[in-house]
Scaffold this motif. Structure first.
Motif, PDB file in Angstrom:
ATOM      1  N   THR A  35      37.674  33.271  33.827  1.00 50.26           N
ATOM      2  CA  THR A  35      38.823  32.600  34.435  1.00 50.26           C
ATOM      3  C   THR A  35      39.846  33.651  34.814  1.00 50.26           C
ATOM      4  OG1 THR A  35      39.982  32.271  32.330  1.00 50.26           O
ATOM      5  CG2 THR A  35      38.448  30.530  33.025  1.00 50.26           C
ATOM      6  N   GLY A  36      40.910  33.196  35.476  1.00 48.59           N
ATOM      7  CA  GLY A  36      41.973  34.105  35.884  1.00 48.59           C
ATOM      8  C   GLY A  36      42.629  33.591  37.147  1.00 48.59           C
ATOM      9  N   PRO A  37      43.774  34.134  37.518  1.00 53.74           N
ATOM     10  CA  PRO A  37      44.490  33.688  38.718  1.00 53.74           C
ATOM     11  C   PRO A  37      43.640  33.884  39.977  1.00 53.74           C
ATOM     12  CG  PRO A  37      45.862  35.126  37.371  1.00 53.74           C
ATOM     13  CD  PRO A  37      44.483  35.221  36.820  1.00 53.74           C
ATOM     14  N   SER A  38      43.929  33.106  40.996  1.00 49.55           N
ATOM     15  CA  SER A  38      43.236  33.266  42.271  1.00 49.55           C
ATOM     16  C   SER A  38      43.478  34.669  42.820  1.00 49.55           C
ATOM     17  CB  SER A  38      43.740  32.228  43.279  1.00 49.55           C
ATOM     18  OG  SER A  38      43.409  30.929  42.845  1.00 49.55           O
ATOM     19  N   ALA A  40      42.294  37.424  41.628  1.00 49.91           N
ATOM     20  CA  ALA A  40      42.254  38.488  40.612  1.00 49.91           C
ATOM     21  C   ALA A  40      40.970  39.303  40.702  1.00 49.91           C
ATOM     22  CB  ALA A  40      42.390  37.879  39.217  1.00 49.91           C
ATOM     23  N   HIS A 455      38.109  27.399  37.468  1.00 45.72           N
ATOM     24  CA  HIS A 455      39.558  27.251  37.540  1.00 45.72           C
ATOM     25  C   HIS A 455      39.992  25.999  36.772  1.00 45.72           C
ATOM     26  CE1 HIS A 455      40.561  30.465  40.357  1.00 45.72           C
ATOM     27  NE2 HIS A 455      39.470  30.150  41.045  1.00 45.72           N
ATOM     28  N   THR A 470      42.222  39.676  35.503  1.00 49.42           N
ATOM     29  CA  THR A 470      43.596  39.767  36.015  1.00 49.42           C
ATOM     30  C   THR A 470      43.706  40.906  37.022  1.00 49.42           C
ATOM     31  OG1 THR A 470      44.195  41.210  34.163  1.00 49.42           O
ATOM     32  CG2 THR A 470      44.610  38.833  33.912  1.00 49.42           C
ATOM     33  N   GLU A 489      45.461  31.240  27.947  1.00 46.47           N
ATOM     34  CA  GLU A 489      44.838  31.196  29.272  1.00 46.47           C
ATOM     35  C   GLU A 489      44.551  29.750  29.696  1.00 46.47           C
ATOM     36  OE1 GLU A 489      42.754  32.027  32.891  1.00 46.47           O
ATOM     37  OE2 GLU A 489      44.493  32.802  31.803  1.00 46.47           O
ATOM     38  N   ARG A 492      47.668  28.178  30.736  1.00 47.79           N
ATOM     39  CA  ARG A 492      48.057  28.643  32.091  1.00 47.79           C
ATOM     40  C   ARG A 492      47.303  27.852  33.152  1.00 47.79           C
ATOM     41  NH1 ARG A 492      46.125  30.931  36.195  1.00 47.79           N
ATOM     42  NH2 ARG A 492      44.090  31.224  35.193  1.00 47.79           N
ATOM     43  N   ILE A 493      45.979  27.642  32.918  1.00 48.65           N
ATOM     44  CA  ILE A 493      45.172  26.893  33.886  1.00 48.65           C
ATOM     45  C   ILE A 493      45.727  25.468  34.028  1.00 48.65           C
ATOM     46  CG2 ILE A 493      42.878  25.953  34.375  1.00 48.65           C
ATOM     47  CD1 ILE A 493      41.709  28.333  32.813  1.00 48.65           C
ATOM     48  N   GLY A 496      50.023  26.258  34.898  1.00 48.61           N
ATOM     49  CA  GLY A 496      50.503  27.347  35.739  1.00 48.61           C
ATOM     50  C   GLY A 496      51.212  28.400  34.921  1.00 48.61           C
ATOM     51  N   LYS A 497      51.932  29.297  35.615  1.00 48.22           N
ATOM     52  CA  LYS A 497      52.601  30.414  34.932  1.00 48.22           C
ATOM     53  C   LYS A 497      53.604  29.931  33.894  1.00 48.22           C
ATOM     54  CE  LYS A 497      52.154  33.923  38.535  1.00 48.22           C
ATOM     55  NZ  LYS A 497      52.885  34.827  39.446  1.00 48.22           N
TER      56      LYS A 497
END
Length: 516
Positions: A35-38, A40, A455, A470, A489, A492-493, A496-497
């Motif tokens: 996983t991770g931000p778009s 990344a 995601h 990341t 994490e 966050r998913i 969000g932030k």
């Protein structure tokens, strides 16, 4: 299964080192989620891992993977141990190695496909008739059935060979008349000359001897004068008390040589020089065309055999048609048997498939087996139909869930241990749908090692290993998360932030349920 991956200087990653062999659940191959931000680099990382196995071009300076599959690589001339190491090095060009032995990218991918399935976004291979039929055959799982299936496969291969031969005969028949006339003409030209092996060399020698026959005769008469002095030689040898045997032997040999010369001259005087020259001319024409008399004779035998075959085409065609008809009857008989067994297996598989589709909030599917023309596996064409929807046009979310259901449906009938790569398999799904996909993938991980990019919090929460990707200042990083980091994490998913306390609590609940 893949135990370790290493990438150096790969796109935005300076160095990646991942270990996957710590998953110790009983009978579990492991669900590994990234996983991770778009943006990344999750998909980039997955492509990097797949590039080690030849699915994509290598862009890393060094890339390596260790697997523990017990593959037999002897056909490729590669020695295997408990582990198999795939390695690539890129300098001016990419070089591929398996267990330190240099191989081509094509060989790397060919070997990798034995234990890796990469499910790209619109991969429909698993829905092809051949793959569905193979599942149905495993469901039947009867000894007599497999005996019949193997008998069919062998007969079908023989049928194909005979069919091809018949087609060649029928094609030859169209051109046979013209070809027969040509072959007869070719054979007649050689038959008119009727060459013999070594004949040309013998005639050339005769031609050469004919040119000097008069000189031979003249010289023979001249040499015969020596016999006028023969008695004088004997008297001389007697006077000096020398044995005359050597001289006697020499004179006898000389007489024999002179007699041969006269015989040869007599023979050559009866030879028709014009006939010899004409014969040589004919033989030279064959040599000019074929290279030698021996090649001309070989050509003659080949064309004679071809002519015989062409003249017997009708007879051969009739026999071949009878043989094909017998095999065709037997093939249809076995195909009917296979069809009935597969129809019953399709009913079993359909129930199993629909049980998973229901869990995935998908409409029911039909597994249809229809009889059509003979093919390598029988006379069956198998297909999966979902509400009469064309698989090529359904939405990505529906398509991915159908694929997951199909994999799960095949699970208990498959004896393969494979590694699956799933790129955003839960994309475009609601929370409820995502959870259903996650639960089915968890079930699949008992049979397969699964690498998945997600995601959604549901899949991340049930992973056996969870990696976060990341990006900072255009550099990408990947790390395995511990329990607290996973909560962060997943939160966050979810939110969000700006992670709310509610998102954190929900993340804890998901993680607890996923590990329960």
């Amino acid at each position: 299964m893949i135990e370790r991956v290493y990438l150096k200087e790969y796109v935005t990653f300076d160095e990646v080192e991942l270990e996957f062999n710590e998953v110790e659940l009983e009978f579990s191959k492991g669900l590994i989620v990234f996983t991770g931000p778009s943006g990344a680099g999750k998909s980039v990382l997955m492509r990097g891992i797949l590039s080690i196995f030849g699915f994509f071009d290598v862009n890393a300076k060094i890339s390596e993977a260790i697997i523990d599959n017990k593959l037999d690589l002897s056909d490729y001339g590669i020695e295997t141990d408990d582990e198999i190491i795939f390695k690539q090095i890129k300098k001016n060009k990419s070089r591929y190695f398996i267990n330190n032995q240099a191989v081509s990218k094509k060989i790397v991918k060919e070997i990798a496909k034995k234990f890796i399935d990469y499910l790209s976004l619109r991969e429909i291979n698993e829905f092809q008739s051949e793959n569905i039929i193979k599942v149905l055959d495993k469901i039947v799982a009867e000894k007599d059935y497999y005996v019949k299936l193997e008998e069919y496969k062998k007969l079908f291969e023989e049928y194909k060979k005979l069919k091809k031969k018949l087609e060649e005969i029928e094609q030859n028949e169209k051109n046979a008349k013209e070809r027969i006339e040509f072959l007869k003409f070719e054979l007649s030209k050689i038959e008119e000359i009727n060459p013999k092996p070594d004949e040309f060399d013998e005639l050339m020698k005769i031609k050469k001897d004919l040119s000097k026959i008069e000189k031979i005769k003249e010289k023979a008469y001249e040499v015969e004068r020596i016999f006028e002095f023969e008695n004088s030689v004997y008297e001389f040898l007697d006077m000096i008390e020398e044995d005359s045997e050597f001289f006697s032997n020499a004179m006898n040999e000389l007489r024999i040589a002179i007699d041969k010369a006269h015989e040869k001259a007599e023979f050559l005087e009866n030879v028709d020089i014009e006939e010899v020259l004409e014969r040589l001319s004919n033989l030279q024409e064959l040599i000019r065309r074929f290279g030698s008399i021996e090649e001309a004779l070989r050509y003659y035998e080949e064309k004679k055999e071809e002519l015989s075959l062409l003249e017997n085409l009708t007879f051969e065609k009739t026999n071949l048609q009878k043989e094909l008809q017998q095999i065709d009857t037997k093939l249809h008989e076995i195909a009917d048997y296979l069809h009935e067994k597969r129809k019953k297996a399709a009913e079993i598989f359909e129930k199993k498939l629909n049980s998973y589709l229901k869990k995935l909030y998908m409409p029911s599917a039909e597994v249809n087996v229809k009889k059509e023309a003979l093919n390598p596996l029988g006379a069956d064409i198998a297909e999966i139909v979902v509400n009469d929807i064309d698989i090529n046009t359904i939405s990505t979310g529906e398509f991915n869930r159908l694929r997951v259901a199909l994999l799960a449906g095949k699970l208990e009938y498959s004896d393969e241990e494979k590694t699956l790569f799933l790129d955003e398999i839960d994309a475009n799904l609601s929370g409820e749908e995502s959870m259903s996909v996650a639960e089915v993938l968890k079930l699949l991980s008992k049979k397969y090692q699964i690498f998945a990019i997600s995601h959604q919090p549901q899949l991340a929460s049930i992973a056996n290993k969870h990696f976060l990707v990341t990006k900072n200042e255009n550099k990408s990083f990947v790390k395995e998360l511990n329990e607290n980091e996973r909560i962060e994490e997943i939160a966050r998913i979810i939110g969000g932030k700006e992670k709310s306390q509610k998102a954190i609590e929900y993340a804890k609940e998901l993680l607890k349920a996923g590990n329960g």
